[in-house]
Design an enzyme around this catalytic site. Sequence first.
Site, PDB file in Angstrom:
ATOM      1  N   TYR A   1     -28.982  40.178   0.546  1.00  0.00           N
ATOM      2  CA  TYR A   1     -29.514  39.343   1.608  1.00  0.00           C
ATOM      3  C   TYR A   1     -28.529  39.383   2.761  1.00  0.00           C
ATOM      4  CZ  TYR A   1     -30.098  35.395   4.597  1.00  0.00           C
ATOM      5  OH  TYR A   1     -30.221  34.635   5.719  1.00  0.00           O
TER       6      TYR A   1
ATOM      7  N   TRP B   1     -27.403  40.471   6.975  1.00  0.00           N
ATOM      8  CA  TRP B   1     -27.376  41.568   7.927  1.00  0.00           C
ATOM      9  C   TRP B   1     -26.749  42.812   7.285  1.00  0.00           C
ATOM     10  CZ3 TRP B   1     -29.106  41.084  13.002  1.00  0.00           C
ATOM     11  CH2 TRP B   1     -29.502  39.792  13.369  1.00  0.00           C
TER      12      TRP B   1
END
Length: 747
Positions: free
Chosen positions: A92, A94
Amino acid sequence: MKDGELQVRSHPGDPDPNEVIQNFPAALRHRARIAGPMVRRGWLENGPGPDDRRGRDDYVPMSWTAVLDLLGKELLRVRDGFGPGAIFGGSYGWASAGRFHHAQSQIHRFLNVACGGYVKSVNSYSSGSSQVLVPHIIGEYEDLTKRNVSWDQVAEHSDIVLAFGGMALKNSMVAGGGVSKHVERGAMQRAAERGCAFVLVSPLRADLPDEAQAQWISCAPASDTALMMAIVHTLVVEGLHDRGFLERCTVGWSIFERYLRGETDGQPKDAAWAEPLTGVAAAEIVALARRLAGKRALIVVSHSLQRAEHGEQPVWMGMVLAAALGQIGLPGGGYAYALGAIAYYGRRFNAVPLPTLSQGRNCVRDFIPVARVSDMLLNPGRTYRYNGETRTYPEIKLVYWAGGNPFHHHQDLNRLRKAFARVDTLVVHELAWTATARHADFVLPCTMTLEREDIGGNSNDPLLVPMRSVAPPYGQARDDYEIFADLAERLGAREAFTEGRSVLEWLEHLYQPTRDGLAALGLPAPSFAEFWANEGYELPQQPDDGGNLRAFREDPEGRPLATPSGKLEIYSETIASFGEADCPGHPVWLGAPYQPDETTPYVLVANQPRTRLHSQLDFGGHSAGAKHRGREVARMHPEDAAARGIQDGDIIRLFNSRGACLAAVVLTQDIRRGVIQLPTGAWYDPADRDEDKPLCVHGNPNVLTRDIGTSALAQGCTGQLTTVQVERFDGNLPPIQAYDPPVAGAT
């Protein structure tokens, strides 16, 4: 690259370049990079199983062949012995800006194809509360955030912008896939010069840029809902609300109005009631309500407000305020939830599809709200409430993480350490030795963006970019795709995972739908070879037409919203039917959740940093250059500091019952008294890893935040606020070791 050195320049068309990319040069060959595959010694010695040595063990280097053989056997053990529902694909956050090397897409495709699926997470840490609430009360989340009020509309049409939590430029400087033009500062400047009034409601003055020329209302943290209610109460009792819009476009107003007037609980939600809760004078609240009435008013509520206990309430109440003003759906007016939170928002959609990697089919139906990972690992079999359902936490044997750093974005990191100690095996793909990598059993070094070839772009920016590699991989680092392809071979699924394509063949394959979309519009459609040889291609965009909210305003019956009633739901029968005390059927004031006391007299605001994207490349030059004596910098009011004997530039210790961290301090008048601000993203760096609650010497505020959900409705992240004590640190200053590779020994 020039003469062996990396040079970074902003895109020539960008009017307000993002300096975060200046982290690349120092990061490219930094000592924090992972040079080769590693396996934790305790796992090698004892095999899979719970182990509290995670995070304080040493590592054994292994060849790629040996480590993938070992990991392949472990995946088969878990998949075949417990089923894919025992695997958590925790990735999860960026990752790469690329459309192909996006880590979450790669790992989810691998787990679906090679393992039959995995337990996934839903929603985000940034907006976990609103993502659940908005479909019940407004409709499609993207209709509100991406197809609604644009920056061009603000610049041209807004008369007054009331921004709860602000629109800080440090947030809108980034977007997944990149952004070619940062337009936010210029739009606010043009609006202000035209005469638009900006009003900032926040404990931090910096939450709007100077160009907005904003009035600052210093509001107590987590009291925004009370302030909004008091504004609406003034509008109602003075007859300034838009009755026609409320009757035509909303449901449940009469029920909420009785609550607002105090008919249901004996307490009118007026300005006098709100004053002691918010710290804003009643006369100022009344004057603000009168300024809004009859104007092209835009109500903005930032992500930060819903990243706290009862976080659903300000999001819901923001919509009610905008509806009472009757402005929803008008150009530059209404409700722009999270405008400025990220560069996706306030822009037009592209008119053709982007390259998108298929993740395959996940045969496991189980999931968790993303911020409940520690709860899941610590409490398998326990039930919890989420969005009207009673769900059960699965029993997870193996966690596989590629992309993202939970020791940045999760709360109560000492609790997270205990949670990761409970699993059989933790696998991490990483380019550097983050705290997450230091807790892993298998550490597989992956390339960074500069070392691989990809296509960059996002659905709300016209520039599609060929991302050609500029540097060779660091050490033995491999692309995630290459790692998963070789691992899939060990699970008998290489061909299914790769479909026989190399990286460049995948890029050409993924680019084709974009080319077809251009051709269908009668536009030039360059071949992949032509696209790859150039510096980028400007894609056509959809019109700035206000999306479904404007269409609904113009024709509520013919263009209903995607809510149960088809209208804006001030009162939601669906949510009311869930029976959740902490999120009933309409917005309510549930009390201030962050009350300072003698033990923890300050409210800590743990917001996003301005020198990096979350924790990414924290060791880069731009990020490191903003620190003081190697520590993250906190901000507090000079009068608060004087009361604690703290001076500008001191090292301070922030602490509460969950943990403690060190930070440098800057004193400023641009922060509310009683509030301390410490941005997230400094890599977790515990001084004594053997202690139950070690001191983070680097300044990670998530050793202090609470790991609880926003409510039983959404179970969102509550990491924005907590309460702390603070003192000057006068001891021997521990060294920063966050970027030093862990001890590696012989097999």
